[in-house]
Design a protein around this motif. Sequence first.
Motif, PDB file in Angstrom:
ATOM      1  N   LEU A  88      22.799  48.907  53.370  1.00 35.96           N
ATOM      2  CA  LEU A  88      23.709  49.728  54.178  1.00 35.96           C
ATOM      3  C   LEU A  88      24.557  50.607  53.252  1.00 35.96           C
ATOM      4  CD1 LEU A  88      24.867  47.275  56.984  1.00 35.96           C
ATOM      5  CD2 LEU A  88      23.130  49.062  57.084  1.00 35.96           C
ATOM      6  N   PRO A  89      24.911  51.800  53.718  1.00 30.48           N
ATOM      7  CA  PRO A  89      25.666  52.722  52.864  1.00 30.48           C
ATOM      8  C   PRO A  89      27.147  52.359  52.771  1.00 30.48           C
ATOM      9  CG  PRO A  89      25.351  53.689  55.029  1.00 30.48           C
ATOM     10  CD  PRO A  89      24.602  52.391  55.040  1.00 30.48           C
ATOM     11  N   ALA A  90      27.824  52.919  51.761  1.00 30.48           N
ATOM     12  CA  ALA A  90      29.281  52.796  51.674  1.00 30.48           C
ATOM     13  C   ALA A  90      29.937  53.701  52.705  1.00 30.48           C
ATOM     14  CB  ALA A  90      29.763  53.171  50.271  1.00 30.48           C
ATOM     15  N   PHE A 139      29.535  47.713  60.402  1.00 34.90           N
ATOM     16  CA  PHE A 139      30.120  48.053  59.098  1.00 34.90           C
ATOM     17  C   PHE A 139      30.189  46.812  58.199  1.00 34.90           C
ATOM     18  CE2 PHE A 139      32.746  52.207  58.947  1.00 34.90           C
ATOM     19  CZ  PHE A 139      31.785  52.895  59.646  1.00 34.90           C
ATOM     20  N   GLY A 140      30.527  45.663  58.799  1.00 36.36           N
ATOM     21  CA  GLY A 140      30.677  44.450  57.999  1.00 36.36           C
ATOM     22  C   GLY A 140      31.630  44.690  56.841  1.00 36.36           C
ATOM     23  N   ASP A 141      31.286  44.112  55.698  1.00 37.41           N
ATOM     24  CA  ASP A 141      32.119  44.325  54.508  1.00 37.41           C
ATOM     25  C   ASP A 141      31.575  45.461  53.652  1.00 37.41           C
ATOM     26  OD1 ASP A 141      33.598  42.140  55.248  1.00 37.41           O
ATOM     27  OD2 ASP A 141      32.301  40.746  54.127  1.00 37.41           O
ATOM     28  N   VAL A 142      30.513  46.119  54.102  1.00 38.83           N
ATOM     29  CA  VAL A 142      29.813  47.084  53.235  1.00 38.83           C
ATOM     30  C   VAL A 142      30.222  48.518  53.545  1.00 38.83           C
ATOM     31  CG1 VAL A 142      27.559  47.992  52.577  1.00 38.83           C
ATOM     32  CG2 VAL A 142      27.844  45.535  52.947  1.00 38.83           C
ATOM     33  N   VAL A 143      30.028  48.916  54.801  1.00 39.60           N
ATOM     34  CA  VAL A 143      30.294  50.307  55.167  1.00 39.60           C
ATOM     35  C   VAL A 143      31.810  50.471  55.324  1.00 39.60           C
ATOM     36  CG1 VAL A 143      29.631  52.181  56.697  1.00 39.60           C
ATOM     37  CG2 VAL A 143      28.140  50.186  56.480  1.00 39.60           C
TER      38      VAL A 143
END
Length: 320
Positions: A193-195, A247-251
């Motif tokens: 997944l992207p930032a 988004f979780g902790d990534v996006v």
Amino acid sequence: MADTLRYTEHAYGTDNFLQTLGIWEFPDDACSPVAATAAADSTDEGDKYWFIYIHGGAWRDPLCLTLPTINRLLSLDSPIPQSRIAGFATINYRLSSHPDFPQDPERVPAYDLRHAHHPDHIHDVRAALAYLRRLDVGVDSGTYVLTGHSCGAALAFQVLMGNDALRTTTTTAATTSPSSAPGRQQPDDGVPLPAAIVGVEGLYDLDGINERCGGALQSISEGAYGPDKALWRALAPGLWRGYREAFGDVVRLAVVAQSPDDELVDMGECDTMERALRESGVRTLAFRDLRGKHDEVREDGRHIARVLGKTLEELDRLQK
Ligand SMILES: N[C@@H](CC(=O)c1ccccc1NC=O)C(=O)O
């Protein structure tokens, strides 16, 4: 410019000639002009990001590939220092048929045909991202910014929608793809997944824009998704509300950008997408001040580069 980088093309699939992606990497050779500029920039601190682009063209136009934004980001007045750029990648995907470029399925081998239907497009985008991760060049969860133009923006947000964007019917539960574990939004297919995700001149709700434009997008939408408008709505990133969980902790950031001069996609699409993001409760930026018509925005690239610069600034601010 882009031709000073090392370009390689990769096939991430074997079913069709469009299952390819291109990668631009900075040469290691310290004597090269690009490497020298990157070294001179190296006082600019911060993470490097990959910039990955999904082209538009209404899921069908074979002439919509692009380079100008890359050149803008490599120019001397780029809004992003070269030391912050890990590389660039562009994703091609199987296309639907186009009335201006007819092909005879009786005579053209499947490998060369442009006759894709949903979920082929989003399937290919996911396969390309998973492939990029496996290449081990540094594309991984949180290390890249995903940008799409027009239907490419829809595809970019559909990556976050996971299983919901892979569905082919509205009558079954969304999480029925073979690779999905029960209750999981993202299929188990290795997609990083992207930032940040940046949609430019995006098509986010086909039913909505088609209604506002007197049916002007009917054949484009049917060509990509088929006739069922309930399915168009189920696949619409602008009508989805699951971005917080996705988004979780990534996006960390979603960005929408639109030119008021766009003659094909109206500001209503940008409004719809911004609302979806804000109502989902994720960090959102919206730029409604791009200049130029629909294709001019990508052919010029300057405004996309500016928006990507703002995206990086915001990512930096969020990190502090
Ligand atoms: N040149 C395209 C038109 C197109 O790309 C388009 C038309 C209306 C709204 C959005 C479009 N592109 C989005 O990817 C075509 O005729 O297939």
